[in-house]
Design a protein around this motif. Structure first.
Motif, mmCIF file in Angstrom:
data_model
loop_
_atom_site.group_PDB
_atom_site.id
_atom_site.type_symbol
_atom_site.label_atom_id
_atom_site.label_comp_id
_atom_site.label_asym_id
_atom_site.label_seq_id
_atom_site.Cartn_x
_atom_site.Cartn_y
_atom_site.Cartn_z
ATOM 1 N N ARG A 79 0.865 -1.189 0.000
ATOM 2 C CA ARG A 79 0.000 0.000 0.000
ATOM 3 C C ARG A 79 0.893 1.226 0.000
ATOM 4 N N ALA A 80 0.497 2.237 -0.729
ATOM 5 C CA ALA A 80 1.256 3.486 -0.762
ATOM 6 C C ALA A 80 1.394 4.038 0.652
ATOM 7 N N GLY A 81 2.605 4.434 1.003
ATOM 8 C CA GLY A 81 2.865 5.037 2.291
ATOM 9 C C GLY A 81 3.091 4.061 3.432
ATOM 10 N N ALA A 82 2.929 2.775 3.199
ATOM 11 C CA ALA A 82 3.122 1.769 4.248
ATOM 12 C C ALA A 82 4.458 1.052 4.034
ATOM 13 N N GLN A 83 4.976 0.452 5.098
ATOM 14 C CA GLN A 83 6.230 -0.302 5.013
ATOM 15 C C GLN A 83 6.088 -1.422 3.985
ATOM 16 N N ARG A 84 6.931 -1.419 2.978
ATOM 17 C CA ARG A 84 6.880 -2.427 1.909
ATOM 18 C C ARG A 84 7.674 -3.664 2.295
ATOM 19 N N ILE A 85 7.312 -4.773 1.703
ATOM 20 C CA ILE A 85 8.064 -6.013 1.842
ATOM 21 C C ILE A 85 9.351 -5.866 1.042
ATOM 22 N N THR A 86 10.472 -6.176 1.651
ATOM 23 C CA THR A 86 11.735 -6.140 0.922
ATOM 24 C C THR A 86 12.219 -7.537 0.576
ATOM 25 N N MET A 87 11.660 -8.527 1.238
ATOM 26 C CA MET A 87 11.955 -9.928 0.934
ATOM 27 C C MET A 87 10.950 -10.785 1.681
ATOM 28 N N HIS A 88 10.805 -12.010 1.246
ATOM 29 C CA HIS A 88 10.001 -12.967 2.003
ATOM 30 C C HIS A 88 10.557 -14.355 1.754
ATOM 31 N N LEU A 89 10.200 -15.284 2.611
ATOM 32 C CA LEU A 89 10.670 -16.659 2.506
ATOM 33 C C LEU A 89 9.580 -17.518 1.886
ATOM 34 N N ASP A 90 9.971 -18.496 1.083
ATOM 35 C CA ASP A 90 9.064 -19.467 0.470
ATOM 36 C C ASP A 90 9.445 -20.854 0.944
ATOM 37 N N PHE A 91 8.449 -21.668 1.275
ATOM 38 C CA PHE A 91 8.681 -23.052 1.682
ATOM 39 C C PHE A 91 7.739 -23.952 0.909
ATOM 40 N N GLU A 92 8.295 -24.904 0.158
ATOM 41 C CA GLU A 92 7.466 -25.886 -0.524
ATOM 42 C C GLU A 92 7.007 -26.928 0.493
ATOM 43 N N VAL A 93 5.748 -27.304 0.402
ATOM 44 C CA VAL A 93 5.165 -28.314 1.271
ATOM 45 C C VAL A 93 4.433 -29.329 0.405
ATOM 46 N N VAL A 94 4.108 -30.474 0.967
ATOM 47 C CA VAL A 94 3.352 -31.468 0.207
ATOM 48 C C VAL A 94 1.881 -31.476 0.606
ATOM 49 N N ASP A 95 1.549 -30.927 1.764
ATOM 50 C CA ASP A 95 0.167 -30.855 2.231
ATOM 51 C C ASP A 95 -0.073 -29.435 2.718
ATOM 52 N N LEU A 96 -0.652 -28.605 1.850
ATOM 53 C CA LEU A 96 -0.824 -27.194 2.159
ATOM 54 C C LEU A 96 -1.746 -26.983 3.357
ATOM 55 N N ARG A 97 -2.829 -27.709 3.427
ATOM 56 C CA ARG A 97 -3.761 -27.554 4.557
ATOM 57 C C ARG A 97 -3.064 -27.830 5.884
ATOM 58 N N ALA A 98 -2.329 -28.929 5.960
ATOM 59 C CA ALA A 98 -1.640 -29.301 7.203
ATOM 60 C C ALA A 98 -0.556 -28.282 7.543
ATOM 61 N N ALA A 99 0.184 -27.820 6.556
ATOM 62 C CA ALA A 99 1.259 -26.855 6.803
ATOM 63 C C ALA A 99 0.699 -25.527 7.289
ATOM 64 N N VAL A 100 -0.391 -25.064 6.693
ATOM 65 C CA VAL A 100 -1.015 -23.814 7.132
ATOM 66 C C VAL A 100 -1.539 -23.967 8.557
ATOM 67 N N ALA A 101 -2.193 -25.078 8.846
ATOM 68 C CA ALA A 101 -2.718 -25.307 10.199
ATOM 69 C C ALA A 101 -1.590 -25.307 11.224
ATOM 70 N N HIS A 102 -0.474 -25.953 10.899
ATOM 71 C CA HIS A 102 0.664 -26.000 11.810
ATOM 72 C C HIS A 102 1.221 -24.597 12.051
ATOM 73 N N ALA A 103 1.394 -23.825 10.984
ATOM 74 C CA ALA A 103 1.910 -22.463 11.123
ATOM 75 C C ALA A 103 0.973 -21.615 11.985
ATOM 76 N N ARG A 104 -0.330 -21.786 11.799
ATOM 77 C CA ARG A 104 -1.295 -21.022 12.605
ATOM 78 C C ARG A 104 -1.225 -21.431 14.075
ATOM 79 N N GLU A 105 -1.050 -22.710 14.339
ATOM 80 C CA GLU A 105 -0.915 -23.176 15.733
ATOM 81 C C GLU A 105 0.277 -22.517 16.426
ATOM 82 N N LEU A 106 1.322 -22.211 15.650
ATOM 83 C CA LEU A 106 2.540 -21.627 16.203
ATOM 84 C C LEU A 106 2.505 -20.101 16.242
#
Length: 144
Positions: A79-106
């Motif tokens: 968004r204009a005027g807001a702190q921009r992303i300068t980098m982000h990390l990507d992680f390949e997973v085999v089960d997206l639902r399970a990986a998202v649930a795990h990340a949310r639990e943490l």
């Protein structure tokens, strides 16, 4: 690279001097280091008042975390005027639902904007975006 030793498989991993990594800023770097360590099954190998580092079970890469008392989390999407992303990390997973649930639990939360069906953009506890994705050719449906 000059000034950097070449690979030497005869040296124990933790004694090598050809590590590489990415450092993220956070108001509490030690707390933030625990997030990827638990999410990815990595080990925290450095932890002091100024920061922390987490390493995978194999390889010579690491995620470093350094203190930034004035940390401003980036916004996604930009968004204009807001702190921009300068980098982000990507992680390949085999089960997206399970990986998202795990990340949310943490302590992660899903970003409001999700640009692709096979990718989930999440924000770590300090607000850094990261992506979990499955190979688009697997045909797995994504969920939130």
């Amino acid at each position: 690279m000059r000034g950097r030793p070449g690979p030497d498989s005869g040296v124990p991993r933790m004694a090598r001097h050809d590590w590489w990594g990415v450092a993220l800023e956070a108001p509490d770097p030690r707390a933030l280091a625990r997030f990827p360590a638990e999410l990815l099954g990595w080990e925290i190998v450095k932890e002091d008042a100024d920061g922390a580092a987490a390493v995978p079970p194999e390889g010579l890469g690491y995620l470093g975390f350094q203190v930034s008392e004035d940390h401003v989390p980036p916004v996604w999407p930009a968004r204009a005027g807001a702190q921009r992303i300068t980098m982000h990390l990507d992680f390949e997973v085999v089960d997206l639902r399970a990986a998202v649930a795990h990340a949310r639990e943490l302590g992660a939360r899903e970003a409001d904007h999700q640009p692709q069906a096979n990718v989930r953009v999440l924000l770590d506890p300090a607000g850094h975006p990261f992506c979990l994705y499955v190979d688009a050719d697997t045909g797995q449906a994504a969920s939130s």
